[in-house]
Scaffold this motif. Sequence first.
Motif, short mmCIF file in Angstrom:
data_model
loop_
_atom_site.label_atom_id
_atom_site.label_comp_id
_atom_site.label_asym_id
_atom_site.label_seq_id
_atom_site.Cartn_x
_atom_site.Cartn_y
_atom_site.Cartn_z
N SER A 126 0.79 -1.22 0.00
CA SER A 126 0.00 0.00 0.00
C SER A 126 0.82 1.27 0.00
CB SER A 126 -0.94 0.01 1.22
OG SER A 126 -0.22 -0.26 2.39
N LEU A 127 2.11 1.16 0.30
CA LEU A 127 2.97 2.33 0.33
C LEU A 127 4.19 2.12 -0.54
CD1 LEU A 127 2.92 3.12 4.16
CD2 LEU A 127 1.62 4.25 2.37
N ALA A 128 4.56 3.13 -1.29
CA ALA A 128 5.75 3.05 -2.12
C ALA A 128 6.98 3.31 -1.27
CB ALA A 128 5.68 4.08 -3.25
N GLU B 84 -8.11 -6.12 17.88
CA GLU B 84 -7.10 -5.72 18.85
C GLU B 84 -5.88 -5.12 18.16
OE1 GLU B 84 -8.73 -8.54 18.74
OE2 GLU B 84 -9.24 -9.30 20.74
N ALA B 85 -5.45 -5.75 17.05
CA ALA B 85 -4.32 -5.21 16.30
C ALA B 85 -4.65 -3.81 15.78
CB ALA B 85 -3.97 -6.14 15.14
N HIS B 86 -5.85 -3.64 15.27
CA HIS B 86 -6.28 -2.34 14.73
C HIS B 86 -6.29 -1.28 15.83
CE1 HIS B 86 -9.33 0.61 13.18
NE2 HIS B 86 -8.54 0.50 12.13
N ALA B 87 -6.71 -1.67 17.03
CA ALA B 87 -6.74 -0.70 18.14
C ALA B 87 -5.32 -0.25 18.50
CB ALA B 87 -7.42 -1.33 19.36
N LEU B 88 -4.37 -1.18 18.53
CA LEU B 88 -2.97 -0.80 18.79
C LEU B 88 -2.45 0.12 17.69
CD1 LEU B 88 -1.31 -4.16 19.96
CD2 LEU B 88 -1.77 -2.14 21.36
N LEU B 89 -2.75 -0.21 16.45
CA LEU B 89 -2.28 0.58 15.32
C LEU B 89 -2.92 1.97 15.31
CD1 LEU B 89 -2.39 -2.35 12.80
CD2 LEU B 89 -0.31 -1.14 13.46
N ASP B 90 -4.17 2.07 15.73
CA ASP B 90 -4.83 3.36 15.86
C ASP B 90 -4.06 4.26 16.82
OD1 ASP B 90 -6.97 3.64 14.16
OD2 ASP B 90 -8.43 2.75 15.50
N LEU B 91 -3.60 3.68 17.93
CA LEU B 91 -2.85 4.45 18.92
C LEU B 91 -1.51 4.90 18.36
CD1 LEU B 91 -3.54 2.42 22.20
CD2 LEU B 91 -4.49 4.64 21.56
N ALA B 92 -0.89 4.04 17.56
CA ALA B 92 0.41 4.39 16.99
C ALA B 92 0.28 5.44 15.90
CB ALA B 92 1.09 3.14 16.44
N GLY B 93 -0.82 5.39 15.13
CA GLY B 93 -1.03 6.35 14.06
C GLY B 93 -0.04 6.18 12.92
N ALA B 94 0.14 7.25 12.16
CA ALA B 94 1.00 7.20 10.98
C ALA B 94 2.46 7.42 11.37
CB ALA B 94 0.55 8.23 9.96
N ALA B 95 2.96 6.56 12.26
CA ALA B 95 4.31 6.75 12.79
C ALA B 95 5.40 6.32 11.82
CB ALA B 95 4.45 5.97 14.11
N SER B 96 5.11 5.36 10.97
CA SER B 96 6.10 4.88 10.01
C SER B 96 5.38 4.10 8.92
CB SER B 96 7.12 3.97 10.70
OG SER B 96 6.55 2.69 10.98
N LYS C 228 5.88 1.06 7.95
CA LYS C 228 5.61 -0.31 8.38
C LYS C 228 4.36 -0.37 9.23
CE LYS C 228 10.37 -2.01 8.21
NZ LYS C 228 11.51 -2.56 9.01
N ILE C 229 4.17 0.61 10.08
CA ILE C 229 2.97 0.65 10.93
C ILE C 229 1.73 0.95 10.09
CG2 ILE C 229 1.82 2.00 12.72
CD1 ILE C 229 4.47 2.12 14.21
N VAL C 230 1.84 1.91 9.18
CA VAL C 230 0.68 2.29 8.37
C VAL C 230 0.25 1.14 7.46
CG1 VAL C 230 -0.12 3.85 6.55
CG2 VAL C 230 1.19 4.75 8.48
N MET D 141 -2.92 8.54 5.29
CA MET D 141 -1.97 8.36 4.19
C MET D 141 -1.95 9.59 3.28
SD MET D 141 -1.90 4.38 2.98
CE MET D 141 -3.57 4.28 2.39
N GLU D 142 -3.11 10.24 3.15
CA GLU D 142 -3.18 11.41 2.28
C GLU D 142 -2.53 12.62 2.92
OE1 GLU D 142 -6.52 14.05 -0.16
OE2 GLU D 142 -7.08 12.23 0.91
N SER D 143 -2.65 12.72 4.24
CA SER D 143 -2.19 13.94 4.91
C SER D 143 -0.76 13.86 5.42
CB SER D 143 -3.12 14.26 6.09
OG SER D 143 -3.13 13.19 7.02
N ALA D 144 -0.18 12.66 5.53
CA ALA D 144 1.18 12.52 6.05
C ALA D 144 2.18 12.69 4.90
CB ALA D 144 1.36 11.16 6.72
N PRO D 145 3.03 13.71 4.97
CA PRO D 145 3.95 13.97 3.85
C PRO D 145 5.00 12.88 3.65
CG PRO D 145 4.47 15.37 5.74
CD PRO D 145 3.18 14.68 6.05
#
Length: 517
Positions: free
Chosen positions: A36-38, A157-169, A171-173, A193-197
């Motif tokens: 999903s990410l280049a 549960e995985a989604h909830a953890l990832l929500d807390l981490a946000g667009a940190a990297s 690999k996380i996104v 994904m659209e707003s994170a440069p």
Amino acid sequence: MTAKRLVTLVFLAWPGLAAAQDPGTPMSAINWLSDSLAEPPESTLGPVGEENASDGAEISEVLVEPLDDTEGPRADAIGLVPPHATGLPADLWGASDTATLARRITEERPDMLPALQSLVKQILLAELDPPEASGPDGQQLFLARVDKLLDMGAVEEAHALLDLAGAASPKIVRRWFDAALLLGQEDAVCDAMESAPDLSPTYPARVFCLARGGDWEGAVIVMANALALDEITENEDRLLSRFLDPDLFEDRPPPEPPRPLTPLTFRLFEAIGEPIPTNGLPAAFAQADLRSNIGWKARVEAGERLARYGAVTDNQLVGLYTEREPAASGGVWSRVRVVQALDAALETNDTETLATLLPDVWAELMAAEVEVPISRVYGPALAGLEIDGEAGRIAFHMGLLSERYEMTAMTGVAETPEDRFLAGVAQGNVADLTPPSAEARAVADGFNATGIPARFADLVEGDRLGEAILRAVTLLTNGARGNYDDVADGIALLRAVGLEDAARRTALEFLILERRG
């Protein structure tokens, strides 16, 4: 404005969108994550010096200051449950090496006994201090935890953890995007994904997110851009083109699903009216079959599959079984019928019906390996009834597999040596009981052990308690298939470090359930 100019503008608006990717590089530890990410393009700019500075230009001094910690917690410290709620110490990881912990988590089998599944999930979801030797980005252990939850089908549960981490990297996104796709909750991660440069969505992800957000015209433009730049594969072209304009392909066969199938491709096939069955896909995909727009039979089958991994609640599974009257027979409908009959008989304390019904109930639950979640719901009530014979033993066992296993042992009637030993296990004392089998002997050795087993001593004494517990889980899972010394040591370790409930539950399940291979 010409079409060529329009395509160029779209492309420039999303820098890095078409960055080349190395096909030989694995996407992640999970081979089905969406691409999903280049990958960010490598910079071609060298250091500024006299050879590339403009004549007469004044170069300002560059100030360098350390970053503070105001951006949020390290990913490895993110959790959903505070330590005091799990009984685990906040410094569980201690001096363990992060890479070693990540490897041990990755190697845990998802098909472990239910008590061990619960213990592992507690560890994965706990808000713990990062290991003392954690890496600079603080993400390696976090990613291993998320990947194991996805491996176990615990997408929420995985989604909830990832929500807390946000667009940190990236690999996380990438994991955040896929977990959201499987749950049908992708809006937030598409916006991120659209707003994170620093993030560059690939063309398929960008097209999907634009269309999902209602911007079909924008999605078509991005698709045209991708085709002009030859930046999507032939299969992606066929699938995305059908997704954007299905009427053009009404009389054509759908494209072949790729392998491995990613969550994005899975959702795209669903969107074009060609849903792919999840029974041959990783467990995480089964979560998509729990959505309300999916047929009842598929939801029940998905619920059973996820229950085997501890990835749905007990009440969710019972709710699926009792949702409505089955219109067919055989297969999953046999379990639906017996669970509904069990529910109805318990409602009226009909012991005569239960005496006839319970052997069939137990056989059906064993066939689907969902004895524990159903026992946790109905076991306490069954254990409190006076039922004789085989049905009485089944009721006693279901009570021992429930949350009230100790009360069942104290108030129930244990008529056989096997059941008397089980009652001792439930109460944490088998010292005066003769083990009736080799499996019971292994449990007795674990319960009668004193101190930390030798194979764990270095880990515990070296402040690597979490690592020791993970190793014990591995030993118990493998040992249940034949190496009973591993079972004894695993149980002994759990008891020695204060995980008494997990030790008793594991021992009871090991002795009652048929999980030998």
